[in-house]
Scaffold this motif. Structure first.
Motif, mmCIF file in Angstrom:
data_model
loop_
_atom_site.group_PDB
_atom_site.id
_atom_site.type_symbol
_atom_site.label_atom_id
_atom_site.label_comp_id
_atom_site.label_asym_id
_atom_site.label_seq_id
_atom_site.Cartn_x
_atom_site.Cartn_y
_atom_site.Cartn_z
ATOM 1 N N GLU A 155 61.298 25.738 23.580
ATOM 2 C CA GLU A 155 59.983 25.123 23.719
ATOM 3 C C GLU A 155 59.010 26.036 24.448
ATOM 4 O OE1 GLU A 155 61.926 20.635 24.196
ATOM 5 O OE2 GLU A 155 60.589 21.428 25.736
ATOM 6 N N HIS A 177 58.521 21.698 35.469
ATOM 7 C CA HIS A 177 58.544 21.326 34.057
ATOM 8 C C HIS A 177 59.814 21.836 33.374
ATOM 9 C CE1 HIS A 177 57.048 20.202 30.122
ATOM 10 N NE2 HIS A 177 57.259 21.434 29.697
ATOM 11 N N GLN A 180 62.704 19.671 34.539
ATOM 12 C CA GLN A 180 62.602 18.327 33.976
ATOM 13 C C GLN A 180 63.112 18.305 32.544
ATOM 14 O OE1 GLN A 180 58.679 16.571 34.090
ATOM 15 N NE2 GLN A 180 59.223 14.982 32.614
ATOM 16 N N ARG A 181 62.699 19.297 31.758
ATOM 17 C CA ARG A 181 63.152 19.357 30.373
ATOM 18 C C ARG A 181 64.653 19.658 30.291
ATOM 19 N NH1 ARG A 181 62.564 17.123 26.903
ATOM 20 N NH2 ARG A 181 62.689 18.644 25.205
ATOM 21 N N GLU A 184 66.338 16.429 30.761
ATOM 22 C CA GLU A 184 66.121 15.516 29.629
ATOM 23 C C GLU A 184 67.025 15.846 28.445
ATOM 24 O OE1 GLU A 184 61.420 14.412 30.533
ATOM 25 O OE2 GLU A 184 61.939 15.894 28.994
#
Length: 248
Positions: A155, A177, A180-181, A184
């Protein structure tokens, strides 16, 4: 396409035919048929690709020579046919090798559950030089990997290349970020890749990313995420934070 059964290969009618009394090509063919190509060393894979342009001569010395000249198996495959020919590869073999990165990119895109393996230098550089080759530059990518170093997600990371005195808040936002990804998608590891514009110096850009890399390396282990590397990849050069850091 799976390889033909050994009984269907006619002596002298295949690129894997025996080279004579020594029978080296025949033994390599039998080895691949029995165990697959996954266990071959890089130079052996290149050696077999060179069979296409060298019908009879031993290709092992040329395979090793090409890897020595270009630095890695993936770098050989990423070279244009004219450059490979200048380095000693026959015309047909050079053309075949130069097409493989595009083939690999298609396999990665269309592989479904067969996710890309990015657990070593060659596979990582091959991915950057094929799948990410046409990506807009400059930009930062985050490659999120599972415990076997296969790709879970690739990403873009919203990130403006910092100066040497990057604002701490902006760095922390980017690190947050990424992590966090990672949580997830249940990633075990991350590789961040900055795709540089043509003409930019990869070593300078790598130095400018030092605050981001240091912050990510500090925070990631707290969430059981490993930082494998941060790379800056240009059109014809690359730099690795892992290689530059003595304490990685």
């Amino acid at each position: 396409m799976p390889p033909p059964p050994a009984s269907s290969v006619q002596e002298g009618g295949s690129v894997f035919a025996s080279t004579g009394p020594v029978g080296h090509r025949k033994r390599m063919r039998q080895r691949v048929l029995a165990h697959g190509a996954g266990g071959l060393a890089d130079y052996e894979l290149l050696e077999m690709l060179l069979f296409y342009g060298v019908p009879r001569r031993d290709t092992k010395p040329l395979a090793k020579s090409l890897i020595n000249q270009f630095g890695s198996f993936s770098a050989v495959l990423d070279s244009v046919p004219a450059v490979l020919q200048g380095a000693g590869a026959p015309r047909g073999a050079a053309a075949l090798c130069a097409q493989l990165p595009d083939v690999a990119a298609c396999l990665v895109r269309d592989g479904g559950s067969n996710r890309a393996y990015l657990g070593d230098w060659d596979s990582l550089l091959l991915y950057c030089n094929t799948v990410l080759r046409a990506a807009e530059r400059p930009q930062m990518r985050m490659l999120l990997l599972d415990s076997r170093n296969t790709l879970l997600a690739d990403e873009q990371l919203a990130w403006a290349m910092p100066t040497a005195k990057a604002e701490a808040e902006r760095v922390q936002q980017a690190v947050a970020h990424v992590l966090q990804r990672a949580l997830e998608v249940q990633a075990s590891a991350v590789v961040s890749v900055y795709l540089a514009e043509p003409g930019q110096d990869v070593q300078t850009l790598l130095q400018n990313c030092t605050p981001f890399v240091a912050s990510l390396r500090k925070a990631a282990p707290l969430l059981a995420v490993s930082v494998h590397d941060h790379m800056v990849v240009g059109a014809s050069a690359w730099a690795s934070a892992r290689q530059m850091a003595a304490d990685w």
